[in-house]
Motif scaffolding. Structure first.
Motif, PDB file in Angstrom:
ATOM      1  N   GLY A  29       0.794  -1.216   0.000  1.00  0.00           N
ATOM      2  CA  GLY A  29       0.000   0.000   0.000  1.00  0.00           C
ATOM      3  C   GLY A  29       0.824   1.262   0.000  1.00  0.00           C
ATOM      4  O   GLY A  29       0.315   2.340   0.297  1.00  0.00           O
ATOM      5  N   GLY A  30       2.121   1.133  -0.318  1.00  0.00           N
ATOM      6  CA  GLY A  30       3.005   2.294  -0.321  1.00  0.00           C
ATOM      7  C   GLY A  30       3.399   2.769   1.065  1.00  0.00           C
ATOM      8  O   GLY A  30       3.829   3.921   1.230  1.00  0.00           O
ATOM      9  N   PHE A  31       3.303   1.886   2.079  1.00  0.00           N
ATOM     10  CA  PHE A  31       3.645   2.249   3.455  1.00  0.00           C
ATOM     11  C   PHE A  31       5.129   2.581   3.564  1.00  0.00           C
ATOM     12  O   PHE A  31       5.985   1.758   3.208  1.00  0.00           O
ATOM     13  CB  PHE A  31       3.290   1.095   4.381  1.00  0.00           C
ATOM     14  CG  PHE A  31       3.445   1.380   5.845  1.00  0.00           C
ATOM     15  CD1 PHE A  31       2.732   2.400   6.442  1.00  0.00           C
ATOM     16  CD2 PHE A  31       4.284   0.614   6.627  1.00  0.00           C
ATOM     17  CE1 PHE A  31       2.864   2.664   7.799  1.00  0.00           C
ATOM     18  CE2 PHE A  31       4.418   0.851   7.984  1.00  0.00           C
ATOM     19  CZ  PHE A  31       3.706   1.885   8.575  1.00  0.00           C
ATOM     20  N   THR A  32       5.450   3.760   4.060  1.00  0.00           N
ATOM     21  CA  THR A  32       6.835   4.242   4.069  1.00  0.00           C
ATOM     22  C   THR A  32       7.495   4.191   5.439  1.00  0.00           C
ATOM     23  O   THR A  32       8.655   4.585   5.578  1.00  0.00           O
ATOM     24  CB  THR A  32       6.898   5.693   3.542  1.00  0.00           C
ATOM     25  OG1 THR A  32       6.073   6.532   4.367  1.00  0.00           O
ATOM     26  CG2 THR A  32       6.434   5.763   2.100  1.00  0.00           C
ATOM     27  N   PHE A  33       6.781   3.702   6.459  1.00  0.00           N
ATOM     28  CA  PHE A  33       7.331   3.700   7.812  1.00  0.00           C
ATOM     29  C   PHE A  33       7.562   2.288   8.351  1.00  0.00           C
ATOM     30  O   PHE A  33       7.584   2.087   9.569  1.00  0.00           O
ATOM     31  CB  PHE A  33       6.417   4.468   8.763  1.00  0.00           C
ATOM     32  CG  PHE A  33       6.484   5.954   8.599  1.00  0.00           C
ATOM     33  CD1 PHE A  33       7.546   6.675   9.117  1.00  0.00           C
ATOM     34  CD2 PHE A  33       5.489   6.629   7.912  1.00  0.00           C
ATOM     35  CE1 PHE A  33       7.617   8.047   8.972  1.00  0.00           C
ATOM     36  CE2 PHE A  33       5.541   8.002   7.754  1.00  0.00           C
ATOM     37  CZ  PHE A  33       6.620   8.727   8.280  1.00  0.00           C
ATOM     38  N   ALA A 162      -1.093   7.147   7.792  1.00  0.00           N
ATOM     39  CA  ALA A 162      -1.413   6.036   6.894  1.00  0.00           C
ATOM     40  C   ALA A 162      -0.827   4.732   7.402  1.00  0.00           C
ATOM     41  O   ALA A 162       0.166   4.710   8.130  1.00  0.00           O
ATOM     42  CB  ALA A 162      -0.899   6.335   5.490  1.00  0.00           C
ATOM     43  N   GLY A 163      -1.450   3.633   6.983  1.00  0.00           N
ATOM     44  CA  GLY A 163      -0.979   2.298   7.339  1.00  0.00           C
ATOM     45  C   GLY A 163      -2.124   1.434   7.818  1.00  0.00           C
ATOM     46  O   GLY A 163      -3.212   1.918   8.132  1.00  0.00           O
ATOM     47  N   LYS A 164      -1.899   0.125   7.850  1.00  0.00           N
ATOM     48  CA  LYS A 164      -2.932  -0.806   8.300  1.00  0.00           C
ATOM     49  C   LYS A 164      -3.193  -0.595   9.784  1.00  0.00           C
ATOM     50  O   LYS A 164      -2.284  -0.660  10.601  1.00  0.00           O
ATOM     51  CB  LYS A 164      -2.495  -2.246   8.050  1.00  0.00           C
ATOM     52  CG  LYS A 164      -2.288  -2.582   6.582  1.00  0.00           C
ATOM     53  CD  LYS A 164      -1.728  -3.997   6.432  1.00  0.00           C
ATOM     54  CE  LYS A 164      -1.413  -4.314   4.982  1.00  0.00           C
ATOM     55  NZ  LYS A 164      -0.775  -5.656   4.834  1.00  0.00           N
ATOM     56  N   LYS A 165      -4.449  -0.354  10.108  1.00  0.00           N
ATOM     57  CA  LYS A 165      -4.845  -0.088  11.485  1.00  0.00           C
ATOM     58  C   LYS A 165      -5.211  -1.389  12.212  1.00  0.00           C
ATOM     59  O   LYS A 165      -5.578  -2.391  11.590  1.00  0.00           O
ATOM     60  CB  LYS A 165      -6.043   0.851  11.516  1.00  0.00           C
ATOM     61  CG  LYS A 165      -5.837   2.202  10.819  1.00  0.00           C
ATOM     62  CD  LYS A 165      -4.795   3.043  11.533  1.00  0.00           C
ATOM     63  CE  LYS A 165      -4.902   4.530  11.137  1.00  0.00           C
ATOM     64  NZ  LYS A 165      -4.580   4.768   9.723  1.00  0.00           N
TER      65      LYS A 165
END
Length: 208
Positions: A29-33, A162-165
């Protein structure tokens, strides 16, 4: 005595539980962290993890977390994390996958997922403490179907946006019970232990 299913998650203050342990762990999902937890050392997490693992006698994992664990823990049964490595290597590992070709090379591994509710019931009969560690995509299924007994959240004072919660919109409406006093370390990381109940949220209106 019927066993329990325990979910263990690292989460940010705004509920992101995606890819905590390392850069590249989960960039979907393009998660950058990815690696945010590893980038925020905590003095209290290690001892509390070790304490929480004392009753563990089986692991229940999603595919991504299983792959990460299978590549790491069998090679880390010595040193500072050796006790956990030995424990994970020794206990049965159940992997949530319906893919018959998904490789299960780590000793003691088998698959579940054909009839998850029935398989969870069977795991409760066979084990006293089954821990679901990480595995956020699989955890969403357990939360949606109410197939857990305890939810342990290590909450970091970090906001990622952003990111999966931890909780999606399909989580089963539930009232959870705080079963132990929160534990907070010097870095502000707080451990919350919640037990599942059969109660559902009620609504009312405040009167003057």
């Amino acid at each position: 005595m019927t066993g329990r299913i325990l979910i263990d998650l690292f989460t940010t203050l705004d509920g992101v539980a995606q890819g905590p342990g390392g850069v590249g762990e989960d960039t979907s999902g393009g998660f950058t962290f990815s690696g945010w937890q590893a980038g925020y050392p905590s003095s209290g997490v290690g001892p509390e993890i070790a304490k929480g693992m004392e009753g563990l006698d089986a692991l229940l994992l999603g595919r991504r977390t299983y792959d990460i664990f299978a590549a790491y823990w069998p090679q880390h049964t010595d040193g500072p994390s050796g006790e956990i490595g030995q424990l994970f290597d020794r206990v049965p590992k159940y992997v949530a996958t319906r893919d018959p070709d998904f490789p299960l090379a780590w000793q003691g591994s088998s698959r579940v997922g054909a009839d998850l509710a029935a398989e969870i019931a069977d795991l409760r009969e066979r084990h006293r403490e089954v821990h679901v560690i990480g595995s956020i995509d699989f955890v969403h299924t357990l939360l949606a179907e109410g197939l857990f007994d305890q939810l342990n959240l290590w909450v970091y004072p970090i906001l990622l946006g952003a990111g999966k919660k931890v909780f999606r919109d399909d989580a089963l409406p539930s009232v959870l019970e705080l079963i132990e006093k929160p534990v907070t370390d010097a870095e502000g990381v707080t451990l919350l232990r919640y037990g599942r109940t059969d109660r559902t949220p009620e609504v009312d209106t405040f009167e003057d």
